[in-house]
Design a protein around this motif. Structure first.
Motif, short mmCIF file in Angstrom:
data_model
loop_
_atom_site.label_atom_id
_atom_site.label_comp_id
_atom_site.label_asym_id
_atom_site.label_seq_id
_atom_site.Cartn_x
_atom_site.Cartn_y
_atom_site.Cartn_z
N ASN A 118 0.88 -0.77 -0.24
CA ASN A 118 -0.20 -0.44 -0.28
C ASN A 118 0.99 1.13 0.15
O ASN A 118 0.36 2.33 -0.46
CB ASN A 118 -1.14 0.06 1.15
CG ASN A 118 -2.37 -0.71 1.02
OD1 ASN A 118 -3.11 -0.58 -0.10
ND2 ASN A 118 -2.65 -1.92 1.77
N SER A 156 1.32 -2.48 8.23
CA SER A 156 0.17 -1.33 8.07
C SER A 156 -0.87 -2.17 9.21
O SER A 156 -1.24 -1.82 10.35
CB SER A 156 -0.50 -0.97 7.06
OG SER A 156 -0.02 -0.91 5.77
N ALA A 157 -1.12 -3.85 9.08
CA ALA A 157 -1.27 -5.00 9.82
C ALA A 157 -0.49 -5.53 10.18
O ALA A 157 -0.15 -5.53 9.44
CB ALA A 157 -2.70 -4.99 9.13
N GLY A 201 -1.65 -3.16 13.35
CA GLY A 201 -0.03 -2.42 13.32
C GLY A 201 0.18 -1.12 13.88
O GLY A 201 -1.15 -1.00 14.38
N TYR A 260 -9.02 -0.18 12.02
CA TYR A 260 -8.74 -1.42 10.84
C TYR A 260 -8.73 -0.66 9.26
O TYR A 260 -8.14 -0.49 8.53
CB TYR A 260 -9.42 -2.12 11.15
CG TYR A 260 -9.03 -3.62 11.76
CD1 TYR A 260 -8.01 -4.22 10.91
CD2 TYR A 260 -9.23 -3.38 13.35
CE1 TYR A 260 -7.55 -5.47 12.31
CE2 TYR A 260 -8.93 -4.87 14.02
CZ TYR A 260 -8.34 -5.72 13.49
OH TYR A 260 -7.48 -6.56 14.23
N ILE A 277 -7.01 1.68 7.74
CA ILE A 277 -5.55 1.37 6.85
C ILE A 277 -5.21 1.48 5.84
O ILE A 277 -4.65 1.75 5.53
CB ILE A 277 -5.05 -0.42 7.89
CG1 ILE A 277 -4.83 0.22 9.74
CG2 ILE A 277 -4.02 -1.12 7.10
CD1 ILE A 277 -4.66 -0.93 10.15
N LEU A 297 -10.61 -3.15 4.69
CA LEU A 297 -10.34 -3.38 6.24
C LEU A 297 -11.71 -3.20 6.63
O LEU A 297 -11.32 -2.90 8.20
CB LEU A 297 -9.18 -3.21 7.10
CG LEU A 297 -7.57 -4.70 5.86
CD1 LEU A 297 -6.36 -4.36 7.06
CD2 LEU A 297 -7.97 -5.59 6.16
#
Lengths: 200, 200
Positions: free
Chosen positions: A8, A92-93, A112, B120, B123, B127
């Protein structure tokens, strides 16, 4: 052959020896005329990527048994890197996935580290802190910064430990090296996604 | 005597029988002429609250042995409700605190359920989900919504379980009833903070 994992926010390029992390713009400028195979989760870049004649999208080749429809292509590649294990990608996650004998067994998503920190700050100015990266997880903390840092890192560690059993833990991603310091016998390797691409 | 717990978004009033949840404005309009003792974490309301002659701020009386300087007054009151136990308040944030023989032993902060879900979504649009409140935590899920719901609820459950040992688990707060359904032998009681105020 160069391999690229287009995320991303960055493009990660593996030249067979090391992984180079660049912005989308930098990577395209520097590598447009190099032969390169890539996977991508950045759908907004699709047209621009298609226009690069030396770059080949191999996303369709990345398949793991029992995958689900919206499963991220980078997660699939990571899960293909070894036939057995628990696979953590800390970006990021934070994704946590279980693979047994090459079959995807399911997994879950945590926030994340940056997303955690930013989310506390949205609740109240009193919860706006910087992560205490020296926090000790074997005793209960006292204080706001300590309590938040402990809550983030120990909730991540505890749920991963719970699913680990006797499986090998493989960790990758930008926060992977830091996170791996909380686990004994974890293997941190930023090439895991590329190993999966090579094996697919 | 009426007791009030003034939070960041609502005022909770206990009349000795039940807890009434109101907006700041509603509570002040309806209760301005009633005798009432309160604690508050909403510092922006301080002047307005001081102008209510029937309302008395008893925050200074709420003290627990080994408290830390910036510890929220509602957390202190919650920890005073019983001399031993692990105390969870599930609101905008989720606080988890340990008390032994009336002494505060430390604790940590997790995100509240809404803060998790919203984080979430920041991000990636992929999500952005609604929490699956029916998720089963004893098998690994497959899918994005399931993986996120499992990650949130099981990371909360697992770290609380880890600290529970043989202590009694007390749960309060807006998401407390829902969260308590994931624990055997948890006591959910929305009066806990008021019991602590009465005992201080």
């Amino acid at each position: 052959m160069l391999l690229a994992d287009i995320g991303n926010t960055r493009i990660h390029i593996y030249n067979g020896k090391e992984v180079i992390h660049l912005s989308h713009k930098e990577a395209i400028e520097q590598y447009a005329d190099k032969k390169l195979k890539y996977i991508t989760v950045k759908h907004q870049l699709k047209e621009q990527l298609n226009s690069l004649k030396n770059w080949t999208d191999i996303s369709d080749q990345i398949r793991i048994k029992n995958e689900y429809e919206t499963m991220g292509i980078d997660r699939k590649a990571l899960c293909l890197s070894h036939p057995n294990g628990i696979f953590v990608s800390a970006g990021s996650a934070i994704t946590v996935d279980l693979v047994e004998e090459g079959v995807y067994m399911g997994g879950f998503l945590l926030l994340g580290l940056r997303a955690y920190i930013e989310a506390y700050a949205t609740i109240s100015p009193a919860l706006k802190i910087e992560l205490d990266r020296e926090i000790v997880l074997d005793r209960l903390p006292v204080g706001t910064r300590e309590g938040i840092s402990y809550g983030i890192l120990n909730s991540i560690k505890t749920i991963i430990d719970k699913h680990k059993n006797r499986k090998q833990l493989y960790i990758t991603g930008g926060d992977g090296k830091f996170l791996s310091s909380f686990f004994e016998e974890a293997i941190f390797d930023e090439r895991l996604i590329f190993l999966g691409m090579q094996r697919s």
